[in-house]
Scaffold this motif. Structure first.
Motif, mmCIF file in Angstrom:
data_model
loop_
_atom_site.group_PDB
_atom_site.id
_atom_site.type_symbol
_atom_site.label_atom_id
_atom_site.label_comp_id
_atom_site.label_asym_id
_atom_site.label_seq_id
_atom_site.Cartn_x
_atom_site.Cartn_y
_atom_site.Cartn_z
ATOM 1 N N PHE A 188 0.888 -1.083 -0.086
ATOM 2 C CA PHE A 188 0.020 -0.007 -0.014
ATOM 3 C C PHE A 188 0.495 1.296 0.012
ATOM 4 C CE2 PHE A 188 -3.160 -2.316 2.389
ATOM 5 C CZ PHE A 188 -3.405 -3.127 0.794
ATOM 6 N N ALA A 189 1.822 1.389 0.808
ATOM 7 C CA ALA A 189 3.488 2.656 0.380
ATOM 8 C C ALA A 189 3.251 2.746 -0.452
ATOM 9 C CB ALA A 189 3.920 2.168 1.553
ATOM 10 N N LYS A 190 3.426 1.744 -1.675
ATOM 11 C CA LYS A 190 4.197 1.962 -2.806
ATOM 12 C C LYS A 190 2.885 2.727 -3.777
ATOM 13 C CE LYS A 190 7.540 0.425 -6.140
ATOM 14 N NZ LYS A 190 8.606 -0.348 -6.743
ATOM 15 N N TYR A 191 1.554 1.307 -4.129
ATOM 16 C CA TYR A 191 1.064 1.519 -4.586
ATOM 17 C C TYR A 191 -0.486 1.895 -4.124
ATOM 18 C CZ TYR A 191 3.983 -1.569 -7.536
ATOM 19 O OH TYR A 191 5.621 -2.257 -8.122
ATOM 20 N N HIS A 192 -0.248 3.217 -3.558
ATOM 21 C CA HIS A 192 -1.647 3.529 -2.557
ATOM 22 C C HIS A 192 -2.187 3.964 -3.712
ATOM 23 C CE1 HIS A 192 0.410 7.572 -2.667
ATOM 24 N NE2 HIS A 192 1.566 7.134 -2.587
ATOM 25 N N LYS A 193 -1.498 4.562 -4.924
ATOM 26 C CA LYS A 193 -2.490 5.315 -5.890
ATOM 27 C C LYS A 193 -3.420 3.800 -6.667
ATOM 28 C CE LYS A 193 0.811 8.706 -6.632
ATOM 29 N NZ LYS A 193 1.556 10.162 -7.534
ATOM 30 N N GLU A 194 -3.204 3.357 -7.297
ATOM 31 C CA GLU A 194 -4.087 2.139 -7.748
ATOM 32 C C GLU A 194 -4.689 1.355 -6.941
ATOM 33 O OE1 GLU A 194 -0.993 4.128 -9.846
ATOM 34 O OE2 GLU A 194 -0.744 2.283 -7.843
ATOM 35 N N LEU A 195 -3.970 1.123 -5.214
ATOM 36 C CA LEU A 195 -5.180 -0.165 -4.955
ATOM 37 C C LEU A 195 -5.687 1.069 -3.524
ATOM 38 C CD1 LEU A 195 -2.054 -2.042 -3.755
ATOM 39 C CD2 LEU A 195 -4.420 -2.391 -5.149
ATOM 40 N N THR A 196 -6.783 1.650 -4.123
ATOM 41 C CA THR A 196 -7.708 2.891 -2.889
ATOM 42 C C THR A 196 -8.130 1.577 -2.388
ATOM 43 O OG1 THR A 196 -8.403 4.059 -5.133
ATOM 44 C CG2 THR A 196 -9.623 4.306 -3.259
ATOM 45 N N PHE A 197 -8.802 0.742 -1.628
ATOM 46 C CA PHE A 197 -9.452 0.473 -0.842
ATOM 47 C C PHE A 197 -8.808 -0.584 0.036
ATOM 48 C CE2 PHE A 197 -12.285 1.602 -4.506
ATOM 49 C CZ PHE A 197 -12.839 2.263 -4.321
ATOM 50 N N ASN A 198 -9.551 -1.078 1.117
ATOM 51 C CA ASN A 198 -8.943 -1.290 2.016
ATOM 52 C C ASN A 198 -9.532 -2.601 1.469
ATOM 53 O OD1 ASN A 198 -8.928 -3.511 4.462
ATOM 54 N ND2 ASN A 198 -10.292 -1.848 5.387
ATOM 55 N N PRO A 199 -9.100 -4.226 1.509
ATOM 56 C CA PRO A 199 -9.661 -5.203 1.158
ATOM 57 C C PRO A 199 -10.276 -5.952 1.886
ATOM 58 C CG PRO A 199 -6.520 -5.213 1.043
ATOM 59 C CD PRO A 199 -7.419 -4.076 1.677
ATOM 60 N N ASP A 200 -10.492 -5.456 3.630
ATOM 61 C CA ASP A 200 -10.948 -5.943 3.809
ATOM 62 C C ASP A 200 -12.965 -6.131 3.798
ATOM 63 O OD1 ASP A 200 -9.596 -7.508 5.895
ATOM 64 O OD2 ASP A 200 -9.195 -5.774 7.454
ATOM 65 N N TYR A 201 -12.916 -3.974 3.606
ATOM 66 C CA TYR A 201 -13.674 -3.671 2.480
ATOM 67 C C TYR A 201 -14.615 -4.414 1.852
ATOM 68 C CZ TYR A 201 -17.348 0.537 2.021
ATOM 69 O OH TYR A 201 -17.843 0.730 1.255
ATOM 70 N N LEU A 202 -13.328 -5.072 0.720
ATOM 71 C CA LEU A 202 -14.170 -5.333 -0.565
ATOM 72 C C LEU A 202 -14.717 -6.674 -0.169
ATOM 73 C CD1 LEU A 202 -11.539 -4.308 -2.913
ATOM 74 C CD2 LEU A 202 -13.261 -3.376 -3.147
ATOM 75 N N THR A 203 -14.141 -7.220 0.634
ATOM 76 C CA THR A 203 -14.430 -8.182 0.629
ATOM 77 C C THR A 203 -15.837 -8.043 1.386
ATOM 78 O OG1 THR A 203 -12.300 -9.420 1.138
ATOM 79 C CG2 THR A 203 -13.552 -10.904 2.340
#
Length: 559
Positions: A188-203
């Motif tokens: 997340f530290a490096k790819y936060h621009k591409e990974l907006t959502f918390n995986p737990d939320y998506l699940t």
């Protein structure tokens, strides 16, 4: 080379979602999203700062002095003051991942942390912090800008979750590359621009057919009318007080696309035609072609606790739509809804992927008739939406003195708001909707156990109301209620709501926090069980099929 990799990454993220979220294609249940708030327990974003209070709202506890801000809400000059905010407030420890959080920022300055947030290390443009539970066992955390260079002020703060995801799986957070089994690790530290959502939320969200964005968009008591007033991705935070907060349209569309869920958009009551046009245009151009857009003008236009109800009445009276002030408001809502529907139809070029929704009231058939009849609005409407809630009257609620008593009154035939009696109203609405050639859907629904005028968790009947929401018997009632909804003629059911903590003003969340185990969440269990056993039963309910239009009556007499 880097751009090429990012495009490849996004394509893989999309392809991974197709497999994981396929179940929502035939689900019969949707979900209401929640507001972006520092005390919210849905934790939707990888960047926790987006849930923080605007700096000015944290005055005088954290923000002090005469601060000046830029257009996005970042303090551009401290003027010897301090700009502080809170990004987590009484969050259950299990709702947040453990580990080191990365704080990134642009500019020159110094950040200070408080309560649960403890500084671990510091380097240029980057701090590492850890969230340590308070003595009460929860997480509350603050961040303050105590020094900032006015010529290169500290801005663009991000508080990023520990860990990341493995290539092609955005639904599972991992701690490090070792957990990816040879697949690429995306932190997340490096790819936060591409990974907006918390995986737990998506699940959590992936099993729901439709996402209603009313709360997330922040339209409640929001007086915005022009397009330039909307929430924007570059805003410092998307949280704040009611009427101010709001997650950008871009983020909501992105969430629907990632989950492959249909999107239900609720438009602000004062939005002008340019706002509606731009909104519809963005959705049309960016929501995946296979997904439907539900379009609703404001929320509960009939409900006098909201400013939109009074706005409707004022506009209706000014246009002399009816001598009765309430009825004038209902007719204006109907008129403006159709105007909005037509703007969307023009942008889309057809109604193939649109569901045009009118919001009614479960027990008010007169309202339904008036809305759908006015200037033959039913010809331009696909769904009548109501909010079937079961509960007890306030006098009865105040007399409750045990959990058993709560369940007894919810099934008491003498209680006008019992499950049986509410379902009777649903049946009446379903029959009326059928006459007009529209579907009956639920924009909200479930239990509505609230003791108004209380202000603590321990006051009056609140301990029993809260405990009833945790009781296994609540799962049985929910399943019974949903089965009755289907039998009465209801179709899509949008539950209220995504995870939020129980409180004295209601136990609305179907979970209390995003990672709560299913065995501790009876409402969630019942909803998932019902959806599994009752895949969507109405024509054209598949996510990827066309909207099935009902035949409209030539004329429906007003009554």
């Amino acid at each position: 080379m880097y751009k090429k990799f990012i495009i490849t990454l996004l394509l893989c993220v999309t392809s991974s979602v197709t497999t994981v979220s396929a179940a929502n294609k035939t689900a019969s249940i949707g979900i209401n999203t929640n507001e972006a708030m520092d005390l919210g327990t849905s934790i939707p974003f990888v960047d926790l700062f987006k849930l923080s209070l605007p700096f000015e709202e944290a005055r005088p506890w954290l923000t002090k002095g005469k601060i000046t801000y830029d257009a996005n809400g970042w303090p551009k000059a401290l003027n010897n003051g301090i700009a502080g905010t809170r990004f987590a407030s009484h969050i259950p420890v299990k709702a947040l991942p453990t580990g080191d959080y990365t704080v990134l920022y642009d500019g020159e300055g110094v950040l200070q942390y408080g309560v649960s947030a403890k500084l671990v290390s510091r380097s240029k443009g980057k701090d590492i912090i850890r969230l340590v539970p308070t003595k009460k066992g929860d997480i509350s955390a603050t961040i303050s800008i105590v020094k900032s260079n006015p010529s290169n002020y500290l801005r663009n703060i991000k508080i990023l979750m520990p860990g990341g995801v493995c290539h092609r799986n955005v639904f599972k957070r991992v701690n490090n590359a070792n957990e990816c089994g040879g697949k690429q690790y995306l932190s997340f530290a490096k790819y936060h621009k591409e990974l907006t959502f918390n995986p737990d939320y998506l699940t959590f969200m992936k099993d729901f057919k439709v996402l209603r964005f009313m709360n997330m968009s922040g339209i409640t008591r929001n007086l915005m009318s022009s397009w330039n007033e909307r929430a924007k991705p570059e805003d410092a935070t998307w949280a704040g007080v009611e009427g101010v907060r709001g997650v950008p349209l871009e983020i909501m569309v992105e969430l629907a696309n990632v989950l492959k869920s249909d999107a239900w958009f609720t438009l602000p009551h004062k939005a002008d035609n340019y706002f509606i046009h731009k909104y519809a245009q963005y959705v049309h151009e960016n929501l995946k072609p296979g997904l439907k857009a539900y379009v609703e003008y404001t929320n509960e236009a009939w409900n006098g606790i909201f400013p939109q109800a009074h706005y409707m009445k004022d506009k209706g009276q000014a246009m002399r739509l009816d001598p009765n002030r309430d009825y004038a408001g209902y007719k204006y809502y109907s008129k403006r809804s159709v105007e909005i529907f037509k703007i969307w139809e023009k942008i889309y070029g057809s109604t193939d992927r649109l569901v045009r929704v009118m919001g009614g009231m479960t027990g008010n058939l007169r309202l339904t008739k008036m809305m759908l009849n006015h200037q033959e609005a039913y010809l331009h409407t696909d769904a009548l939406a109501i909010a079937p809630y079961f509960y007890a009257s306030q006098p009865d609620t105040k007399r409750l003195r045990s959990v058993d008593a709560v369940f007894k009154i919810l099934e008491d035939p003498n209680n006008p708001y019992s499950i049986k009696n509410v379902l009777s109203s649903v049946k009446n609405q379903a029959e009326l909707a059928e006459r007009y050639g529209v579907d009956l859907v639920a924009y909200e629904g479930g239990q509505h156990l609230v003791a108004y005028k209380t202000h603590t968790m321990t006051e009056g009947p609140n301990p029993y109301l809260i405990e009833a929401n945790r009781d296994p018997r609540m799962a049985q009632l929910y399943f019974q209620f949903l089965r009755g909804w289907k039998q009465a003629g209801g179709k899509l059911f949008i539950a209220f709501s995504a995870p939020r903590q129980h409180s004295w003003f209601g136990s609305w969340g179907i979970k209390e926090y995003i990672t709560q185990p299913a065995h501790e969440a009876p409402k969630y269990r019942a909803l998932m069980h019902f959806s599994k056993l009752n895949r969507c039963w109405w024509k054209g309910c598949s996510n990827y099929g066309p909207i099935v239009r009902h035949g409209k009556p030539i004329q429906v007499a007003a009554q």
